[in-house]
Write an enzyme that holds these catalytic residues in place. Sequence first.
Site, PDB file in Angstrom:
ATOM      1  N   TRP A  56      14.863  -2.762   8.229  1.00 55.90           N
ATOM      2  CA  TRP A  56      14.655  -1.427   7.664  1.00 55.90           C
ATOM      3  C   TRP A  56      13.170  -1.115   7.490  1.00 55.90           C
ATOM      4  O   TRP A  56      12.385  -1.958   7.060  1.00 55.90           O
ATOM      5  CB  TRP A  56      15.345  -1.347   6.306  1.00 55.90           C
ATOM      6  CG  TRP A  56      15.018  -0.124   5.508  1.00 55.90           C
ATOM      7  CD1 TRP A  56      13.899   0.099   4.746  1.00 55.90           C
ATOM      8  CD2 TRP A  56      15.809   1.069   5.386  1.00 55.90           C
ATOM      9  NE1 TRP A  56      13.942   1.353   4.167  1.00 55.90           N
ATOM     10  CE2 TRP A  56      15.105   1.960   4.533  1.00 55.90           C
ATOM     11  CE3 TRP A  56      17.039   1.457   5.894  1.00 55.90           C
ATOM     12  CZ2 TRP A  56      15.606   3.218   4.191  1.00 55.90           C
ATOM     13  CZ3 TRP A  56      17.534   2.707   5.555  1.00 55.90           C
ATOM     14  CH2 TRP A  56      16.824   3.577   4.725  1.00 55.90           C
ATOM     15  N   MET A  57      12.770   0.125   7.803  1.00 55.03           N
ATOM     16  CA  MET A  57      11.460   0.641   7.430  1.00 55.03           C
ATOM     17  C   MET A  57      11.629   2.045   6.865  1.00 55.03           C
ATOM     18  O   MET A  57      12.553   2.760   7.224  1.00 55.03           O
ATOM     19  CB  MET A  57      10.497   0.664   8.600  1.00 55.03           C
ATOM     20  CG  MET A  57      10.854   1.651   9.706  1.00 55.03           C
ATOM     21  SD  MET A  57       9.422   2.341  10.585  1.00 55.03           S
ATOM     22  CE  MET A  57       8.878   3.601   9.414  1.00 55.03           C
ATOM     23  N   ASN A  58      10.698   2.422   5.949  1.00 53.69           N
ATOM     24  CA  ASN A  58      10.622   3.829   5.559  1.00 53.69           C
ATOM     25  C   ASN A  58       9.169   4.266   5.474  1.00 53.69           C
ATOM     26  O   ASN A  58       8.456   4.173   6.480  1.00 53.69           O
ATOM     27  CB  ASN A  58      11.475   4.154   4.324  1.00 53.69           C
ATOM     28  CG  ASN A  58      11.245   3.344   3.093  1.00 53.69           C
ATOM     29  OD1 ASN A  58      11.652   2.191   3.021  1.00 53.69           O
ATOM     30  ND2 ASN A  58      10.612   3.925   2.091  1.00 53.69           N
ATOM     31  N   ASP A  59       8.675   4.728   4.353  1.00 56.49           N
ATOM     32  CA  ASP A  59       7.403   5.450   4.282  1.00 56.49           C
ATOM     33  C   ASP A  59       6.239   4.787   5.012  1.00 56.49           C
ATOM     34  O   ASP A  59       6.012   3.582   4.861  1.00 56.49           O
ATOM     35  CB  ASP A  59       6.953   5.599   2.827  1.00 56.49           C
ATOM     36  CG  ASP A  59       8.010   6.161   1.916  1.00 56.49           C
ATOM     37  OD1 ASP A  59       9.145   6.346   2.350  1.00 56.49           O
ATOM     38  OD2 ASP A  59       7.674   6.424   0.748  1.00 56.49           O
ATOM     39  N   GLN A  75       6.726   0.790   4.384  1.00 51.36           N
ATOM     40  CA  GLN A  75       7.756   0.198   3.552  1.00 51.36           C
ATOM     41  C   GLN A  75       8.730  -0.566   4.443  1.00 51.36           C
ATOM     42  O   GLN A  75       9.187  -0.048   5.468  1.00 51.36           O
ATOM     43  CB  GLN A  75       8.474   1.283   2.771  1.00 51.36           C
ATOM     44  CG  GLN A  75       7.596   1.989   1.741  1.00 51.36           C
ATOM     45  CD  GLN A  75       7.405   1.148   0.497  1.00 51.36           C
ATOM     46  OE1 GLN A  75       8.232   1.141  -0.396  1.00 51.36           O
ATOM     47  NE2 GLN A  75       6.309   0.420   0.448  1.00 51.36           N
ATOM     48  N   TRP A  83      17.922  -0.399   2.986  1.00 46.25           N
ATOM     49  CA  TRP A  83      16.851  -0.321   1.995  1.00 46.25           C
ATOM     50  C   TRP A  83      16.973  -1.455   0.984  1.00 46.25           C
ATOM     51  O   TRP A  83      18.069  -1.796   0.540  1.00 46.25           O
ATOM     52  CB  TRP A  83      16.919   1.028   1.270  1.00 46.25           C
ATOM     53  CG  TRP A  83      15.665   1.350   0.514  1.00 46.25           C
ATOM     54  CD1 TRP A  83      14.639   2.138   0.926  1.00 46.25           C
ATOM     55  CD2 TRP A  83      15.300   0.888  -0.800  1.00 46.25           C
ATOM     56  NE1 TRP A  83      13.655   2.186  -0.035  1.00 46.25           N
ATOM     57  CE2 TRP A  83      14.034   1.421  -1.099  1.00 46.25           C
ATOM     58  CE3 TRP A  83      15.919   0.059  -1.728  1.00 46.25           C
ATOM     59  CZ2 TRP A  83      13.379   1.172  -2.311  1.00 46.25           C
ATOM     60  CZ3 TRP A  83      15.265  -0.215  -2.932  1.00 46.25           C
ATOM     61  CH2 TRP A  83      14.006   0.358  -3.201  1.00 46.25           C
ATOM     62  N   SER A 120       5.116   2.651  -2.239  1.00 40.66           N
ATOM     63  CA  SER A 120       4.152   3.299  -1.354  1.00 40.66           C
ATOM     64  C   SER A 120       2.762   3.407  -1.964  1.00 40.66           C
ATOM     65  O   SER A 120       2.595   3.412  -3.186  1.00 40.66           O
ATOM     66  CB  SER A 120       4.659   4.687  -0.970  1.00 40.66           C
ATOM     67  OG  SER A 120       5.823   4.580  -0.199  1.00 40.66           O
ATOM     68  N   ARG A 192       4.655   7.585  -9.255  1.00 36.43           N
ATOM     69  CA  ARG A 192       4.464   6.702  -8.111  1.00 36.43           C
ATOM     70  C   ARG A 192       3.617   7.333  -6.997  1.00 36.43           C
ATOM     71  O   ARG A 192       3.261   8.492  -7.030  1.00 36.43           O
ATOM     72  CB  ARG A 192       5.812   6.282  -7.535  1.00 36.43           C
ATOM     73  CG  ARG A 192       6.735   7.408  -7.139  1.00 36.43           C
ATOM     74  CD  ARG A 192       8.045   6.838  -6.606  1.00 36.43           C
ATOM     75  NE  ARG A 192       9.057   7.856  -6.364  1.00 36.43           N
ATOM     76  CZ  ARG A 192       9.962   8.246  -7.258  1.00 36.43           C
ATOM     77  NH1 ARG A 192       9.959   7.727  -8.473  1.00 36.43           N
ATOM     78  NH2 ARG A 192      10.863   9.167  -6.955  1.00 36.43           N
ATOM     79  N   GLU A 255       7.139  13.414  -4.943  1.00 35.36           N
ATOM     80  CA  GLU A 255       6.663  12.094  -4.566  1.00 35.36           C
ATOM     81  C   GLU A 255       5.775  12.164  -3.328  1.00 35.36           C
ATOM     82  O   GLU A 255       5.657  13.196  -2.669  1.00 35.36           O
ATOM     83  CB  GLU A 255       7.837  11.131  -4.348  1.00 35.36           C
ATOM     84  CG  GLU A 255       8.851  11.567  -3.321  1.00 35.36           C
ATOM     85  CD  GLU A 255      10.046  10.613  -3.244  1.00 35.36           C
ATOM     86  OE1 GLU A 255       9.991   9.516  -3.837  1.00 35.36           O
ATOM     87  OE2 GLU A 255      11.039  10.975  -2.596  1.00 35.36           O
TER      88      GLU A 255
END
Length: 511
Positions: A56-59, A75, A83, A120, A192, A255
Amino acid sequence: MNRRKFMGLTGAAVLSAGYARGLRISPADGLRAAMDPGWATDPRRPQYHFLPAANWMNDPNAPVYWRGEYHMFCQYNPHAAVWGDMHWAHAVSPDMLHWRQLPVALAPTPGGPDADGCFSGTAVVDGERVGAIYTGVVHVPEAEATLRDGKNSYRETQLLAWADDPHLIHWTKVAEPVVAAPPPGMEVTGFRDPSPWREADGWYMVVGSGVRGKGGAILLYRSSDLTHWEYQHELCNGEALGAAVNPVDSGDMWECPEFFSLGAKHVLIYSTAGKARWMSGELDRQAWRFHPEQHGVLDEDAFYAPKTQRDRDGNRILWGWIPERRPEAEYSAAGWAGLMSLPRVLTLGPDGRLRMRVAPVADALRGAKQELKAGRGARETVRRLTKMTLQGSCGELRCRLRRDAAWSLSLAMANGKDVVTASFDPAMSHALHLNHSVLQLSESGEIELAIYVDGSVAETLVNNEAAVTSRFYYDGNTAPDLALRMNLGAEALHEATIWRMTPISRDRLTS
């Protein structure tokens, strides 16, 4: 899926010694160079977009141009394609296109202020060193939490780490948070994603937040040394919009903020209610207040939590997380989830509205070319279109169309399933229907569509002022060829060009 819909974080409190020793981060190959061949041949996996080798990857986090190379962090869950257990993956590139995977850069420290996740943050260049200011999270009782999503309670603090080597591989964390809590007396709905920058009189930083009962807010801090930060005030704020259990879903928490000058204006970007948004306007430097004049959405669909950087020529480059749009069971089984957008250059138009285009460096990936120039009538245009194919769901398509005629087109699979659809009615000359969105266009003249298709993603930009990133999926082990069809008004098509895009690796592992 919302980036803050937590998956339980199983095992976050127990990390191997290879991931972290005290405050000293040791490189660990969480990216797994030896891959399951099934992942490398998955036709839905992109061939010229960046994503980690697995999981998994995000931001996007802390993209930075440093000593002749582009560094990208994001991320990342090193354990599964869902996640959880947020680390920072790391890759490096000479051109923002071809990436080499590096070891995980940041991992949670057991017992530390980021024990349950390194969220992040932003890269900061201070002289001859590179740092990262990011959010760390730990489980706490609800009364002590800054983040409550209905399932979990977390305390978010802002942390600082410094790279120990010129390749940004080894990192040392500052032991204590540089911002340990929200402003006194403020009941926040989140705290955050810090984003610092340097001004003539010191460092400034924005932090994403929201005030309960009042709406989203961007908090402004100031520092002389990047370690000791003093809260100033709200740089910008919104209004209360809803009562969702997770306030970012309703728009009551903003965010992933970033604030920067662009042309003669300042721009704020942030993400909330499932969309990445922008504002442009004036900064009152005496009061340090931002006064928005224009606003909009950066991308209408699968694009979230964007981050910017300067490239080697000083251009402002935008990156965004492209999430999955299929069931969790499917992407978990696939072994990978999420990818990074292509780099987009940001500018401001004469009307003060944000403009974006895929960075010209992407042109270097163009291969075999098919081209159609209209002028022989609608019937001949349709006939020639039937011979144009975007092969293997990997290519770039550009179309130029008139505004004085009604038209509709689609980019579709052989089974008739649409990947991208667009339609235009000259009676509404500033509106374009693209997939399920209505885009507002400010310019007159032709309409140009630029569509970048890659495995299971299509990034579509219109006149450099609006964007829709979509996901498409299919069965089988072969990526389908896509055909461009004029469903109405073939005479409105001036030109169509298709390029085959060259993969950035031989095995879809982007490294």
